[in-house]
Design a protein around this motif. Structure first.
Motif: not given
Length: 127
Positions: A100-119, A121-124
């Motif tokens: 499950g951890v591996l699948e979550r990390l794969d998701y973050k990698i595969e959707n980096y631009d759409n998922h990680m970058v917006p998140k 930008k919300q960080l201080k």
């Protein structure tokens, strides 16, 4: 043979061998007149057995329980089998969790631009 040779033969560090002896995973090793451990082939068998059980995923505590049962005799074979089955189940659960951890990390990698970058930008900033 001395502990360094036993370590070389079993591929278990001298510190681990001393630890295994101290906690009872291997029987007390005979010592010579100078107090130096003198390992026999049987001692090496115990070290190798313990190493193999540990590499099969048994915790120290479960291995101690297993060996306690072993020393009680063949009538404990069903209990030893049950202990191994319990350890297998724990390992399967751990593997499933890691999958499950591996699948979550794969998701973050595969959707980096759409998922990680917006998140991100919300960080201080830390500064």
């Amino acid at each position: 043979m001395n502990i360094s040779k036993a370590s070389e033969e079993t591929q278990v560090s001298a510190d681990t061998i001393r630890y295994y002896e101290r906690i009872g995973l291997i029987p007390p090793v005979q010592r010579n007149e100078n107090g130096v451990r003198n390992f026999t082939e049987e001692d090496l068998n115990w070290i190798t057995f313990s190493r193999h059980m540990r590499s099969a995923g048994l915790s120290i505590e479960s291995l101690i329980d297993y060996l306690t049962l072993f020393r009680e005799g063949d009538q404990t074979i069903p209990a030893r089998m049950e202990l191994l089955k319990e350890q297998k189940k724990l390992l399967e659960d751990k593997i499933a969790a890691m999958q499950g951890v591996l699948e979550r990390l794969d998701y973050k990698i595969e959707n980096y631009d759409n998922h990680m970058v917006p998140k991100e930008k919300q960080l201080k900033n830390f500064d």
